[in-house]
Design an enzyme around this catalytic site. Structure first.
Site, short mmCIF file in Angstrom:
data_model
loop_
_atom_site.label_atom_id
_atom_site.label_comp_id
_atom_site.label_asym_id
_atom_site.label_seq_id
_atom_site.Cartn_x
_atom_site.Cartn_y
_atom_site.Cartn_z
N ASP A 67 17.92 50.82 -28.46
CA ASP A 67 19.00 50.48 -28.14
C ASP A 67 19.81 51.64 -27.72
OD1 ASP A 67 21.42 49.93 -27.67
OD2 ASP A 67 21.80 48.74 -29.54
N ASP B 270 20.36 48.00 -21.66
CA ASP B 270 20.28 49.08 -22.75
C ASP B 270 19.29 48.63 -23.83
OD1 ASP B 270 22.27 47.62 -23.90
OD2 ASP B 270 23.30 49.43 -24.54
N GLU B 271 18.71 47.65 -23.68
CA GLU B 271 17.73 47.03 -25.01
C GLU B 271 16.57 46.51 -24.72
OE1 GLU B 271 21.35 45.73 -28.14
OE2 GLU B 271 20.35 44.27 -27.15
MG LIG Z 1 23.43 50.08 -26.64
#
Ligand SMILES: [Mg+2]
Length: 452
Positions: free
Chosen positions: A24, A119-120
């Site tokens: 993350d 973002d993951e």
């Molecule tokens: Mg994040």
């Protein structure tokens, strides 16, 4: 102690060690701004959707967070909290471009399981990496490669755990730049303080239902039985969640059956399309019944028609995972309409010599954990689906039990030579066993097939 699953079929088992790495990126949009503008590194930065003092931040760097600025803070308030703050209008194209660069870099080290958002993402560790020491070494190597080959401003929190859900929860523990190992033996203790609504799959609605069931903390959540989770969620989502939470590494257990289907060569009586359609529907109901018997869900349907004198017509549809025969029949009806359209332009294809229907994209509840981003999606649409699946399972039970009470209630004639089945009105009088030759499949029939 490991929990005992209530489902006794081959649904997999809690993973042997740390099977997943969840990554993350921290304050991603703000970090990309710091990456592209080196003078912003180490400084408070917020990203805004548009150039306005009245809009709220969509991302805040950790330096900004230190001043109490967070996502949603109005620009004006952010300037009051932190007079030096850099306010950057969002550049989504650039964030997507960097995302691709990051995924490519991580992909050099580990196979991707799934991208959850910009973002993951989750990755799978190899068997030799699943103990804490080698898993941590791999995670450190990835962090170093990202810093060296992409840029040191793009920091990430990594979680290592037996399932993607647990790896995600582990990644949440330390921000920014975290690296957290979560083993089954650490649970529920090491997540005891985690608020339930911080867990993907536990939205406000589920949290309220959990509270009504007396589940208000992580330990109580952990101690639920899978069937109880299913009842609280009001859908199979609860069971999927349970498997992920208890570390079932179902991504590594490919479903043994990949399709369930039936096929018939048609006699002259059933060659006209409206008659063949009745057969196709009956075959589909039979396949759906077997699907439920295996506690599986299907996400696709294919229909293949052998056309006389010499042709074939095939089509395929996808839908969200389901056990609901109504949904399958609806897809079949749409496909049949497509066929009739096709037939209008091809007069040779008037007679149907054979019908094959297949349900595919099969998965068990545990397989589906996060696979489709389910846990991040709204569960509501699935609840109606699940209700209908329960109804169909009840129909299956009645059809499988020759002494079922309902037959007396429904007044079925006891002298009937064949067992009366619950089906659709258009099927009455249709006995699949007398329709024509079965087409041999390259699979071994099992006991269930003789029941259904
Ligand atoms: Mg994040």
């Amino acid at each position: 102690m490991r929990p005992t699953p209530e489902i006794t079929t081959d649904i997999g088992h809690p993973a042997d060690g740390l099977a997943y790495l969840f990554l993350d990126f921290n304050a991603y949009f703000a970090s990309v701004e710091q990456h592209d503008h080196p003078h912003l590194r180490g400084r408070p930065v917020i990203v805004t959707p548009l150039k306005s003092e009245y809009t709220g931040a969509i991302a805040a760097s950790y330096e900004a967070k230190a001043f109490g600025v967070k996502r949603g803070t109005k620009v004006r308030d952010a300037r009051l909290l932190c007079p030096n703050i850099a306010v950057m209008p969002a550049r989504h194209d650039r964030y997507a471009q960097i995302h691709k660069t990051l995924m490519r870099e991580i992909g050099r080290h580990l196979p991707l399981v799934k991208i959850y958002s910009i973002d993951e993402a989750a990755y799978r560790l190899s068997r030799s990496e699943r103990k804490p020491a080698p898993a941590i070494e791999t995670a450190r190597r990835i962090k170093q490669a990202l810093a060296d080959n992409v840029g040191p401003a793009l920091r990430s929190s990594i979680g290592l755990a037996p399932s993607t859900l647990l790896a995600k929860l582990a990644a949440e523990r330390v921000k920014p730049d975290g690296l957290t190992v979560l083993e089954l033996g650490d649970l529920p203790g090491s997540l005891a303080d985690m608020p339930l609504t911080d867990i993907p799959g536990v939205g406000a609605g589920v949290a309220a239902r959990l509270a009504r069931a007396g589940v208000t903390n992580f330990t109580a959540l952990w101690n639920l039985q899978s069937k109880h989770a299913r009842a609280i969620w009001g859908s199979v989502m609860g069971e999927r969640f349970w498997y992920g939470l208890h570390g079932y590494d179902t991504h590594d257990e490919p479903t043994k059956k990949s399709m369930i289907g039936h096929s018939r060569i048609l006699t002259k009586d059933h060659e006209p399309p409206d008659q063949a359609r009745i057969v196709a529907r009956a075959l589909l109901l039979k396949a759906a019944s077997r699907l439920r018997h295996y506690e599986m869900h299907a996400s696709g349907l294919s229909v293949s028609l052998r056309l006389r004198p010499e042709d074939r017509w095939e089509t395929r549809r996808r839908f969200s995972h389901s056990q609901d025969s109504f949904q399958f029949l609806k897809a079949l009806d749409e496909m049949w309409a497509d066929y009739l359209d096709h037939r209008r332009t091809d007069s040779d294809a008037a007679r149907i010599g054979g019908v094959t229907v297949y349900l595919h994209g099969l998965a068990r509840p545990g397989d589906m954990v996060m696979q489709q981003g389910d846990l991040f999606a709204n569960a509501a649409s699935e609840q109606g689906n699940d209700k209908r699946a329960r109804l169909w399972r009840a129909v299956d039970r009645m059809n499988a039990d020759p002494d079922a009470k309902f037959r007396k209630l429904s007044g079925a004639r006891q002298s009937s030579p064949h067992r009366r089945q619950v089906g659709l009105a258009s099927q009455s009088g249709l006995d699949l066993n007398y329709l024509g030759a079965k087409i041999a499949f390259s699979r071994v029939p099992d006991e269930a097939e003789f029941l259904y």
